[in-house]
Design a protein around this motif. Structure first.
Motif: not given
Ligand code: HEM
Lengths: 258, 360
Positions: A61, A63-64, A115, A119, A122, A126, A131, A136, A140, A147, A150, A241, A244, A255
């Motif tokens: 959140g 990061t967003f 940021m 990230v 984050h 994960v 997760s 998922r 990922w 990533l 970014t 995003m 995502h 998760s």
């Molecule tokens: C600009 C970059 C990113 C943004 C804005 C973003 C945003 C989000 C948000 C808001 C969530 C909801 C849960 C949380 O806040 O943890 C989420 C979940 C998730 N993100 Fe990202 N994320 C980014 C980059 C990444 C990266 C680099 C990875 C992994 C390599 C990733 C993998 C995941 C996965 C697998 C979930 C689901 C997690 C779950 O269900 O527990 N994301 N992401």
């Protein structure tokens, strides 16, 4: 006062915007999320564990949120900045002196640093909550591309102040491209791509040249990085995003143990 | 007293000690995780860290490097990684104990209960946003964004550093040529990250913190992320000065400090020292020992392990998964191997064919 609010709430304007009462009943709380474009990124109900701060660390959140700050402050900075070797430095330098409430550049720079950190964290969380495991896997992967985007956003932005720090950091970074196997003129294999005495891969057409639009970090690189930084990469990142976030929901929300 | 302590710290942070020390510390924390997940450790870390800072701030050399505006985020990174690693470990320890007792993990119990997004989630998000905005505004008012001299392509600053988030890769340039440190390894990191969900077939630990359910995966990520990424970023930011020489936190960045480079190729060790011959002219013959070593490492080791100690893994993962996994892993393993070889044998290249820009 109560009456006034009541009257306000029953106007056609108010009712055209808000289609529900104050969200303090299950029905109104559901409607509050469902009828709001932004809130309805969320499901109506979430797992208690999924929203605990110690579980998600709020890093996705944040990061967003930082991405949004970057968009807004970046837009403001674009009003004052011309991406040419002649003006770029002056324009950045002038920001502090001539622009009222001039912390836009600071906000933009510090948020960009943050940021990158959020990230990484984050991704770390994960991973540690497993997760990325089914279902998922795909999200990922979307994350991994985010990533990379970014980091590229940050890297392209680094050049724009056009000072010593900027130009030399980008020089050090982009020198790597020179060594790309086959595609860089100092990379292994590049010398094999030759015909007679003629090298196909040389300093004037290799991977680094493509990145910088020149043999060194010059005006061509500045324009190229500017366009990528302000238009290309943000569009790509915003699109991914959207995917995502949509996928977080479609894969069953944040998760939790199966 | 002060000076002795400073010298001791400078000594301790020399890259070899810094790296091996961090590795030992990580191992100890994971092994004695129950002990280290106590709250007292976080208090100690933050209180002692603050005391250290206040004390060290007086030192002009320390002050100079710490107060560079662009280095503030690295301190946040350091504090963040320490804190969140601890937080994750703590929850993993608690969950592992519950699972041992036959109970579901904390997340499992809580997850049965569903709550409304409005207000429970929206409220948390809102507070996060407010706090973060406040932090950023204060930070931006207090510390102006730096701007140096206008760009001059003729004047190279010393040191020339990449942006901080790439300093881990720049640090690897000490041990590898750019085509490996700057192209191949980053490529493998991205491919490797993408491959993780498809290579890790262990169903345990999906959606809750745990260590014992997936000890290898967690340890691997800790080592990769903390030791080889974050700690290298910190090393590159604070401890690398002119000419990329090492400088302790309390050391003056002297442009003339040159570390003698006495590194020797494997080919020289083999032909000159072992066989007392001159190095052969033909590069393929000259580098044959190194090429044989690498070929053995990448192409003989995986099938050999599959037949012996990793038999079970091979069966569980299948041929393709196993091989992709092994190759990514061996590339990762090449980093500490080369680092150790450099420290112990002053090894320059395992295979060195500068004629073709092919140096490993
Ligand atoms: C600009 C970059 C990113 C943004 C804005 C973003 C945003 C989000 C948000 C808001 C969530 C909801 C849960 C949380 O806040 O943890 C989420 C979940 C998730 N993100 Fe990202 N994320 C980014 C980059 C990444 C990266 C680099 C990875 C992994 C390599 C990733 C993998 C995941 C996965 C697998 C979930 C689901 C997690 C779950 O269900 O527990 N994301 N992401």
């Amino acid at each position: 006062m109560e009456k006034l609010l009541q009257a306000l709430r029953s106007t056609q304007i108010w009712r055209s915007v808000f289609r529900h009462g104050y969200p303090d009943t299950p029905r109104n709380r559901t409607l509050a999320v469902l009828s709001n474009t932004f809130l309805h990124l969320h499901p109506v109900k979430v797992r208690r564990s999924g929203i605990r701060l110690s579980y998600t660390w709020c890093m996705g959140g944040l990061t967003f949120f930082l991405f949004l700050i970057e968009t807004i402050t970046g837009l403001l900075l674009m009003f004052y900045y011309r991406p040419t070797a002649e003006y770029a430095y002056q324009d950045i330098f002038g920001l502090r002196e001539h622009v009222p409430l001039g912390i836009m550049r600071e906000l933009h720079r510090w948020s960009a640093h943050m940021m990158v950190i959020t990230v990484w964290l984050h991704m770390y969380r994960v991973f540690l909550t497993g997760s990325y495991k089914p279902p998922r896997e795909f999200n990922w992967n979307v994350g991994v591309i985010l990533l990379v985007l970014t980091l590229l956003l940050s890297f392209t932005g680094y050049l724009l102040p056009w000072d010593q720090l900027a130009v030399w950091a980008i020089t050090v970074g982009s020198n790597m491209a020179r060594a790309t196997p086959f595609l860089g003129h100092e990379g292994p294999g590049a010398s094999l791509l030759a015909f007679g005495g003629l090298n196909f891969v040389h300093a004037g057409d290799d991977a680094r040249f493509g990145l910088l639009a020149g043999r060194f970090v010059g005006e061509g690189a500045l324009l190229r990085f500017y366009v990528l930084h302000c238009v290309g990469l943000p569009l790509a990142a915003a699109t991914l995003m959207a995917i995502h976030f949509w996928r977080v929901r479609k894969d069953g929300g944040i998760s939790g143990p199966l | 007293m002060g000076e002795t302590l400073k010298n001791a710290i400078d000594w301790l942070f020399e890259p070899t000690r810094y790296f091996l020390g961090s590795a030992a510390l990580l191992g100890a924390i994971l092994y004695f995780r129950k002990f280290f997940s106590k709250t007292i450790w976080m208090w100690l870390f933050f209180v002692l860290g603050t005391i250290f800072f206040v004390w060290a701030f007086e030192d002009p050399d320390f002050n100079k490097i710490i107060t560079k505006p662009d280095n503030v985020p690295i301190l946040i990174l350091l504090a963040g990684v320490v804190y969140f690693s601890w937080l994750a470990l703590r929850q993993a320890v608690i969950n592992d104990e519950r699972i041992k007792r036959g109970e579901p993990p904390v997340e499992g119990e809580e997850g049965k209960k569903k709550v409304f997004t409005w207000p429970d989630l929206v409220y948390t998000e809102f507070i996060c946003i407010i706090l973060f905005t406040a932090l950023l505004v204060i930070w931006s008012i207090e510390i102006p964004a730096p701007i140096e001299e206008p760009a001059a392509t003729a004047r190279t600053p010393n040191p020339s550093k990449a942006p901080w988030y790439f300093l881990g890769l720049q640090e690897l340039l000490v041990y590898f040529d750019p085509w490996i440190a700057g192209v191949l390894l980053p490529g493998f990191i991205i491919v490797g990250l993408c491959a993780i969900p498809y290579l890790d077939t262990n169903p345990k630990g999906n959606g809750y913190y745990t260590f014992e359910g997936r000890p290898f995966a967690v340890a691997f990520f800790w080592i990769g992320f903390i030791l080889f990424w974050v700690s290298f970023v910190i090393l590159g930011t604070f401890l690398r000065g002119p000419n990329w020489s090492f400088f302790g936190p309390f050391e003056y960045w002297d442009v003339h400090k040159l570390e003698p480079l006495v590194n020797v190729d494997l080919a020289t060790y083999f032909w000159v020292d072992l066989l007392s011959q001159p190095r052969p002219d033909n590069p393929l013959i000259r580098e044959a020992p190194g090429i044989a070593l690498l070929a053995g490492y990448f192409f003989v080791l995986p099938p050999l392990l599959a037949k012996t100690i990793l038999k079970q893994q091979m069966k569980d993962m299948g041929f393709l998964r196993y091989n992709v996994y092994m190759h990514l892993f061996l590339w990762f393993g090449l980093i500490p191997i080369k680092m150790l070889a450099r420290w112990v044998f002053d090894l320059k290249y395992i295979v060195g064919i500068p004629e073709w820009f092919f140096n490993v």
